[in-house]
Design a protein around this motif. Sequence first.
Motif, short mmCIF file in Angstrom:
data_model
loop_
_atom_site.label_atom_id
_atom_site.label_comp_id
_atom_site.label_asym_id
_atom_site.label_seq_id
_atom_site.Cartn_x
_atom_site.Cartn_y
_atom_site.Cartn_z
N ARG A 180 125.08 117.87 -0.93
CA ARG A 180 126.33 117.92 -0.18
C ARG A 180 127.44 117.23 -0.98
O ARG A 180 127.17 116.37 -1.83
N ALA A 181 128.66 117.61 -0.67
CA ALA A 181 129.84 116.92 -1.20
C ALA A 181 130.93 117.04 -0.14
O ALA A 181 130.90 117.94 0.71
N GLY A 182 131.89 116.16 -0.20
CA GLY A 182 132.95 116.20 0.79
C GLY A 182 134.28 115.76 0.24
O GLY A 182 134.35 114.94 -0.68
N ILE A 183 135.34 116.35 0.78
CA ILE A 183 136.71 115.96 0.45
C ILE A 183 137.45 115.74 1.76
O ILE A 183 137.45 116.61 2.64
N LEU A 184 138.08 114.60 1.86
CA LEU A 184 138.86 114.26 3.04
C LEU A 184 140.33 114.24 2.66
O LEU A 184 140.74 113.48 1.79
N LEU A 185 141.11 115.11 3.27
CA LEU A 185 142.57 115.10 3.09
C LEU A 185 143.16 114.30 4.24
O LEU A 185 142.84 114.54 5.40
N GLU A 186 144.03 113.36 3.89
CA GLU A 186 144.62 112.50 4.92
C GLU A 186 146.12 112.36 4.66
O GLU A 186 146.54 112.09 3.54
N THR A 187 146.91 112.57 5.72
CA THR A 187 148.35 112.35 5.62
C THR A 187 148.68 110.94 6.09
O THR A 187 147.96 110.37 6.93
N SER A 188 149.76 110.40 5.57
CA SER A 188 150.18 109.07 6.00
C SER A 188 151.65 108.89 5.68
O SER A 188 152.24 109.66 4.91
N ALA A 189 152.24 107.85 6.25
CA ALA A 189 153.57 107.44 5.81
C ALA A 189 153.48 106.98 4.37
O ALA A 189 152.42 106.54 3.91
N PRO A 190 154.57 107.08 3.60
CA PRO A 190 154.52 106.67 2.19
C PRO A 190 154.04 105.24 2.03
O PRO A 190 154.38 104.35 2.80
N GLY A 191 153.19 105.04 1.00
CA GLY A 191 152.77 103.69 0.65
C GLY A 191 151.39 103.29 1.10
O GLY A 191 150.86 102.26 0.66
N ALA A 192 150.74 104.07 1.99
CA ALA A 192 149.40 103.72 2.44
C ALA A 192 148.38 103.94 1.33
O ALA A 192 148.58 104.78 0.44
N THR A 193 147.28 103.18 1.35
CA THR A 193 146.22 103.33 0.34
C THR A 193 144.88 103.44 1.06
O THR A 193 144.22 102.42 1.30
N PRO A 194 144.46 104.65 1.43
CA PRO A 194 143.19 104.82 2.14
C PRO A 194 142.01 104.38 1.30
O PRO A 194 142.03 104.42 0.06
N ALA A 195 140.93 103.98 1.97
CA ALA A 195 139.72 103.55 1.28
C ALA A 195 138.94 104.75 0.78
O ALA A 195 139.13 105.88 1.25
#
Length: 607
Positions: A180-195
């Motif tokens: 398996r493999a996965g890609i998570l697309l996430e939107t945010s306000a500018p400047g966020a740094t998701p883990a």
Amino acid sequence: MPGYPPIAGHGLIGDLQSAALISAEGAVDWFCAPRFDSPSIFASLLDQERGGHFTIAPTSDEVTVRQLYLPDTAVLITRFLTAEGVGEVVDFMPVDDRPDVPTDRHRLVRAMRVVRGTLTFDVQCRPRFDYGRAPHTLTRDGNAATFHGPDLDVHLRSTVPLDADGQDVHATVTLRQGQRAGILLETSAPGATPAPVTEAEVQAAMEETRVFWQQWINRCRYRGRWQHMVNRSAITLKLLIYAPSGAPVAAATMGLPEQIGGERNWDYRYTWIRDASLSMRVLLDLGYFEEANAFRRWLGARFRTPRPAGSEPMQIMYRIDGDPHLPEEILGHLSGYRDSSPVRAGNGAVDQLQLDIYGEFAYAMTHSAELADVAGYEAWKGFSALLDWLADSWDRPDEGIWETRGGRKHFTYSRLMCWVALDRGIRLATQYARPADLTRWIEQRDRILVQVMERGWNSRLKAFVQHYESDVLDASLLLMPLVGFISPKAPSWLSTLDAMDRELVTDSLVYRYNPEASPDGLRGSEGTFSLCSFLYVEALARAGRLDQARFAMDKMLTYANHVGLFAEEIGPTGEQLGNFPQAFTHLALITAAMALDEELDKAAERR
């Protein structure tokens, strides 16, 4: 990317604030964030070159594709069958714990897995912000990338390495059976740094999303003959509701044509009072009181919002947060779906006069005693004031339900729904002993009925017609018996139904009206209107024509796409046309199924 997929060649996923269309080729070719009505991030459905897309597809030359939903969920599975192996891409948007709180954070998860042999996936992520008008920059670090847009960042977090391709991202992923493999697309306000994302996180999110949707659909009261299609339609209606306000959009898309190459390319990502009210009545019938009550509160806020002097009490549509401003602009840089232009954002019909909206509102909001109870006295005062206004204001020409741009007329359907508004108000005031000018309401309700019977009736056609002094039929009048204006077996109604059979119905599919006979101010033609085709099924059922109704229902269901979704219209060769998926069509499917079930059960009891 390949050429334009069919409009119907998509599944819908969403998180109750935004939604995405996933093509059977594995492309996210429509996605707006952070709301349904925000500018697009991916819009290759409207322009293959400029719109942007996020595609995961096998590199094999010969591929057979199958697409389906995980049962009773909004988790979409696209299966790729090749000689080398069989792989799947599972797409979903997790629903936050508080979907009623507006947020810039939206997640679209794309999980890859191989179930037989070996398969290599090609991954391309090419966002194009603001309908393809705004540039972006890219920062990348191993398994993570961020696209920096003007007002929003889009982050990719992957379990496999990502490579830069200019300001876009590319990856090649080879998996063997069981991997398996996965890609998570996430939107945010500018400047966020998701883990960083892990495979365990992807699987947990998938399970949480599955549980959310299956628990929601388990509350559905419907247990009839068309369970699978009704469940899918109910989930689709839920996906189209903006949870922070409770307001549903008419469809998830904008600009998809009612005729390929034509100009009827509207933006449906807003809340029409008509469509939304009828959607909520259907959800009430299915047992979803919370959704209906949330929309009631949204409507109440519209009543309390001051309107300019001399204007109507309500607009025909609003943005999902209640904003009344929907300026229409033409996006001339987009070619449109298969060169169907112009592409419009916003909707200039917002300023039209459509008197029928008060009837659909009253028809829905007075349907449930529980809803009337929670509305309380203050809500009654607002409703009563609206009916006082309508009693003085109903006898005017308007643009009608179909938002024609050919001038105002005395539309029969508008009069019908004004009758409904006053009639339901009279019933409610009597039932709950509420203060009301009943003498005035009854007088005007009865005036409307007499006027429709005398001026809306065409003696030559032996049918009720679109507007006074015309000989044009209109399928919106299929609602006449369904709202109680006339008996479904009255001779005048049966002759109207017969006239519609001759002029508007083709192989169970129903046109709204004939635009050549009743010019609507626009060039070109359109397909049959799927809402009307399901209303036709219900009218046949209530008229006792059960064999005809059941056959029409079963034929209509063959026009659903591969995962049970409907656009606005059906074209001459069976293709789906218009914005997709459309709430109006799915709510009418549910009401047709419920009515036909009821009449078939009654007939069985009489045997």
